[in-house]
Design an enzyme around this catalytic site. Structure first.
Site, PDB file in Angstrom:
ATOM      1  N   ARG A   1       0.852  -1.191   0.000  1.00 27.51           N
ATOM      2  CA  ARG A   1       0.000   0.000   0.000  1.00 27.51           C
ATOM      3  C   ARG A   1       0.885   1.238   0.000  1.00 27.51           C
ATOM      4  O   ARG A   1       1.961   1.264   0.597  1.00 27.51           O
ATOM      5  CB  ARG A   1      -0.878  -0.110   1.230  1.00 27.51           C
ATOM      6  CG  ARG A   1      -1.339   1.132   1.922  1.00 27.51           C
ATOM      7  CD  ARG A   1      -2.349   0.758   2.975  1.00 27.51           C
ATOM      8  NE  ARG A   1      -3.396  -0.087   2.425  1.00 27.51           N
ATOM      9  CZ  ARG A   1      -4.588   0.369   2.054  1.00 27.51           C
ATOM     10  NH1 ARG A   1      -4.871   1.640   2.161  1.00 27.51           N
ATOM     11  NH2 ARG A   1      -5.494  -0.432   1.571  1.00 27.51           N
TER      12      ARG A   1
ATOM     13  N   ASP B   1      11.134   9.613  -7.334  1.00 26.16           N
ATOM     14  CA  ASP B   1      10.696   9.058  -6.047  1.00 26.16           C
ATOM     15  C   ASP B   1      11.502   7.803  -5.719  1.00 26.16           C
ATOM     16  O   ASP B   1      10.943   6.797  -5.276  1.00 26.16           O
ATOM     17  CB  ASP B   1       9.191   8.767  -6.091  1.00 26.16           C
ATOM     18  CG  ASP B   1       8.586   8.687  -4.687  1.00 26.16           C
ATOM     19  OD1 ASP B   1       9.233   9.151  -3.725  1.00 26.16           O
ATOM     20  OD2 ASP B   1       7.465   8.157  -4.561  1.00 26.16           O
TER      21      ASP B   1
HETATM   22  N1  LIG Z   1       4.590  -5.444  -8.687  1.00 25.56           N
HETATM   23  C1  LIG Z   1       4.432  -5.537  -7.361  1.00 25.56           C
HETATM   24  N2  LIG Z   1       4.572  -6.709  -6.712  1.00 25.56           N
HETATM   25  C2  LIG Z   1       4.405  -6.788  -5.384  1.00 25.56           C
HETATM   26  N3  LIG Z   1       4.132  -5.751  -4.591  1.00 25.56           N
HETATM   27  C3  LIG Z   1       3.979  -4.546  -5.164  1.00 25.56           C
HETATM   28  C4  LIG Z   1       4.113  -4.375  -6.561  1.00 25.56           C
HETATM   29  N4  LIG Z   1       3.924  -3.059  -6.854  1.00 25.56           N
HETATM   30  C5  LIG Z   1       3.682  -2.462  -5.671  1.00 25.56           C
HETATM   31  N5  LIG Z   1       3.722  -3.336  -4.657  1.00 25.56           N
HETATM   32  C6  LIG Z   1       3.554  -3.040  -3.235  1.00 25.56           C
HETATM   33  O1  LIG Z   1       2.611  -2.018  -3.083  1.00 25.56           O
HETATM   34  C7  LIG Z   1       3.227  -0.882  -2.457  1.00 25.56           C
HETATM   35  C8  LIG Z   1       2.609   0.365  -3.011  1.00 25.56           C
HETATM   36  O2  LIG Z   1       2.822   0.430  -4.401  1.00 25.56           O
HETATM   37  P1  LIG Z   1       3.292   1.789  -5.054  1.00 25.56           P
HETATM   38  O3  LIG Z   1       4.561   2.195  -4.434  1.00 25.56           O
HETATM   39  O4  LIG Z   1       3.299   1.616  -6.531  1.00 25.56           O
HETATM   40  O5  LIG Z   1       2.083   2.718  -4.569  1.00 25.56           O
HETATM   41  P2  LIG Z   1       1.995   4.264  -4.315  1.00 25.56           P
HETATM   42  O6  LIG Z   1       0.676   4.499  -3.755  1.00 25.56           O
HETATM   43  O7  LIG Z   1       2.347   4.976  -5.575  1.00 25.56           O
HETATM   44  O8  LIG Z   1       3.146   4.489  -3.229  1.00 25.56           O
HETATM   45  P3  LIG Z   1       3.808   5.850  -2.685  1.00 25.56           P
HETATM   46  O9  LIG Z   1       3.144   6.167  -1.429  1.00 25.56           O
HETATM   47  O10 LIG Z   1       5.255   5.470  -2.466  1.00 25.56           O
HETATM   48  O11 LIG Z   1       3.666   6.849  -3.765  1.00 25.56           O
HETATM   49  C9  LIG Z   1       4.712  -1.044  -2.733  1.00 25.56           C
HETATM   50  O12 LIG Z   1       5.522  -0.370  -1.819  1.00 25.56           O
HETATM   51  C10 LIG Z   1       4.856  -2.556  -2.647  1.00 25.56           C
HETATM   52  O13 LIG Z   1       4.974  -2.984  -1.315  1.00 25.56           O
HETATM   53 CA   LIG Z   2       5.768   3.677  -3.535  1.00 22.21          CA
HETATM   54 CA   LIG Z   3       3.841   6.579  -5.967  1.00 21.11          CA
END
Ligand SMILES: Nc1ncnc2c1ncn2[C@@H]1O[C@H](COP(=O)(O)OP(=O)(O)OP(=O)(O)O)[C@@H](O)[C@H]1O
Ligand SMILES: [Ca+2]
Ligand SMILES: [Ca+2]
Length: 577
Positions: free
Chosen positions: A132, A252
């Protein structure tokens, strides 16, 4: 400015960090609990899918407190995005902020259609949550048909309800576009497809089952051995060099945004989360303040930056890997920014004295506050700390293109100064330049023409190279009328004076180069001519400013003038030209 000290150990868990870091001042601690109700950090829909992240319950986190007595710095905790950015992009206003944030707008009339397929549910069976972030949550899922039938995938779900500004919508559009264009590099998460319905956007990608790099750091009590840190760094640099060559800046980079494919010790590392990424033309500067506070580069805070900002973040990651602490830390966001702008990271305390000088030099050359002095990703892969530890083919480096362009537009006097400086380069520097020269496909007799630059970039170009307008920039270079360059002149054209200046041996380089320049480059020069050389406008009192740069005895350039000439016309003047 003083050194930054580590964060109190009781604040280490991911949970605690979230509520702490959205607060400005430690004095406001009574308000902290309330702030967890802040809509942006609260759980997204699909509560039935939630499960506790392994990192939150990890015993490694609770096993670290003893270390605080041994080391002044506890291990890192996750970074949160810069609040002002969130406010601007997502229309959030703090209760005590009267003004509407710049960029926020009424949700009515926002176009939330992305043109993605609507058939998500018929293609994938969604499973439990695996992660998340601020913008979405990620679930594992199984393919129901097509080439991914039966295969486990990850699905990043971004609720449209969170896209309350045009900027936020554009960010999601760009995230998918960039991921689609860049997928294929072995250290970048494989993208499969994007879907949407009325509620969400779904980004389907490879499922990485080895967890975040941040969790691995925490599990190891905050510190990596140099050998293991090198393995991580090489993979990060490889994918970042690739992104930069395509004209994409990630913006980031942090340990939460790198995932291991499997739990295996030798698992590859993959970059994820291009949610804040953007295109940047090599001669362009971005100005929006974007990123995560601990990892943000000083020039981002000054609102003028390019791909070098990612290199700073990599420097922060390298620092953390090697010593387990953040180089810039304070209790409040503004305190972190102050540290990033003013404080020097601590390389004195344990474990730094036991870390190799090459590793220390590597980190210092990434954490240089002057972005012009920072290593590029391709250069970092050639740094003595890493050079023997990988067999990667070094990719083309856009800095070469930028420097060559400036060189060609320079005066004959500056070219001969640079030629003298090039003669002082050391073997590792020449090795990097030789590799870059070879990538440009020199002819049998050892020359490259301007057209070679375009040919080289076209070989590695993707959709992103077009969208970032890197191709336009390279096309402009390939159209410059200039004689062919042999390796010797290429070195003079492609060396970065600023980067050399950042080295401890700079004084020796410059003195030796000045001696060579004295022999066959120095000549009598008028103050007015020097002012023109340096692009100084009429507003500068040149007689006063430049008098030390010309030797009184014979009217030739002094050492000071020589060094100034090496730096050349300021980029601001060039842009005006
Ligand atoms: N391809 C993947 N496989 C497994 N887990 C994933 C994958 N992509 C994302 N995650 C998990 O989901 C989390 C959140 O994804 P992501 O970083 O893309 O979201 P975000 O909402 O953009 O985060 P941030 O708050 O850093 O902007 C990641 O930190 C990871 O733990
Ligand atoms: Ca992230
Ligand atoms: Ca992000």
């Amino acid at each position: 400015m003083g050194l930054c000290h580590g964060k109190p150990i009781e604040q280490q868990s991911k949970n605690l960090q979230i509520s702490n870091e959205i607060e400005e001042s430690p004095k406001n601690s009574s308000q902290k609990a309330k702030s967890s109700g802040f809509p942006f950090y609260s759980p997204s829909p699909l509560p039935s899918l939630f499960k506790t992240s392994p990192a939150v319950s990890s015993s490694s986190v609770s096993s670290t407190p003893l270390r605080i007595f041994k080391r002044p710095f506890p291990p890192p905790s996750p970074a949160k995005h810069i609040r002002a950015l969130l406010a601007r992009r997502h229309g959030f206003v703090k209760p005590n902020e009267a003004s509407i944030p710049e960029g926020s707008e009424c949700e009515v009339g926002l176009d939330k259609k992305f043109g993605f397929s609507k058939q998500f549910a018929s293609h994938y069976e969604i499973d439990g949550e695996v992660g998340r972030g601020h913008f979405g949550y990620t679930c594992s899922a199984k393919g129901k048909k097509g080439s991914l039938k039966g295969q486990d995938v990850a699905v990043k779900v971004i609720p449209k309800s969170k896209m309350t500004t045009a900027i936020a919508i554009e960010d999601v559009r760009r995230e998918v576009k960039i991921l689609r264009a860049l997928t294929g590099h072995k250290n970048l998460v494989q993208f499969y497809d994007a879907f949407e319905d009325d509620e969400n956007v779904y980004i389907v990608m490879e499922l990485c089952q080895g967890g975040e790099l941040l969790d691995k750091i925490l599990q190891r009590g905050g510190k990596y051995s140099e050998v293991d840190a090198k393995k991580v760094m090489v993979q990060i640099l490889s994918v970042v060099a690739y992104c930069h060559l395509q004209g994409v800046v990630h913006r980031d980079l942090k340990p939460e945004n790198f995932l291991f494919t499997t739990k295996d010790e030798s698992s590859p590392l993959k970059a994820i989360d291009f949610g804040l990424s953007d295109y940047v033309r090599p001669d362009e500067r971005l100005n929006d303040i974007v990123g995560s506070a601990y990892y943000v580069a000083p020039e981002v805070l000054h609102r003028t930056y390019g791909t070098e900002a990612d290199m700073w973040s990599i420097g922060v990651i390298a620092y953390i890997l090697l010593c387990g602490s953040r180089p810039f830390w304070a209790r409040s966001e503004s305190g972190i920014f102050r540290a990033v702008l003013k404080a020097e990271p601590n390389f004195e305390e344990a474990p730094w004295p036991s870390i190799s000088p090459d590793a220390v030099d590597f980190v210092k050359r990434l954490l240089n506050k002057d972005y012009r002095k920072r290593l590029t990703a391709a250069q970092a892969l050639c740094h003595p700390w890493l050079v023997g530890s990988h067999e990667l083919k070094i990719p083309s480096d856009m800095i070469i293109y930028k420097l060559v362009k400036v060189y060609i537009m320079s005066s004959a006097l500056r070219k001969s100064a640079l030629a003298a400086l090039a003669k002082t380069l050391t073997v590792p520097q020449l090795t990097y330049l030789q590799e870059q020269f070879n990538l440009l496909g020199p002819s049998k007799n050892g020359y490259i023409s301007m057209q070679n630059y375009k040919t080289a970039i076209l070989k590695s170009s993707t959709e992103a190279t077009k969208d970032s307008r890197v191709l336009d920039f390279v096309h402009m270079i390939s159209c410059l009328q200039y004689k062919k360059l042999d390796f010797e002149e290429f070195c003079a054209s492609a060396l970065s004076v600023y980067q050399l200046e950042a080295m401890e041996t700079w004084e020796q380089h410059a003195r030796r180069a000045y001696e060579l320049f004295e022999k066959d480059g120095n000549r009598v020069i008028m103050i007015e001519e020097l002012a023109t050389e340096l692009g100084l406008g009429p507003s500068v009192p040149v007689q006063v400013v430049l008098q030390d740069w010309i030797r009184h005895s014979d009217g030739k350039l002094s050492f000071l003038g020589f060094v100034r000439l090496l730096h050349g016309v300021s980029s601001r003047t060039l842009q005006k030209a």
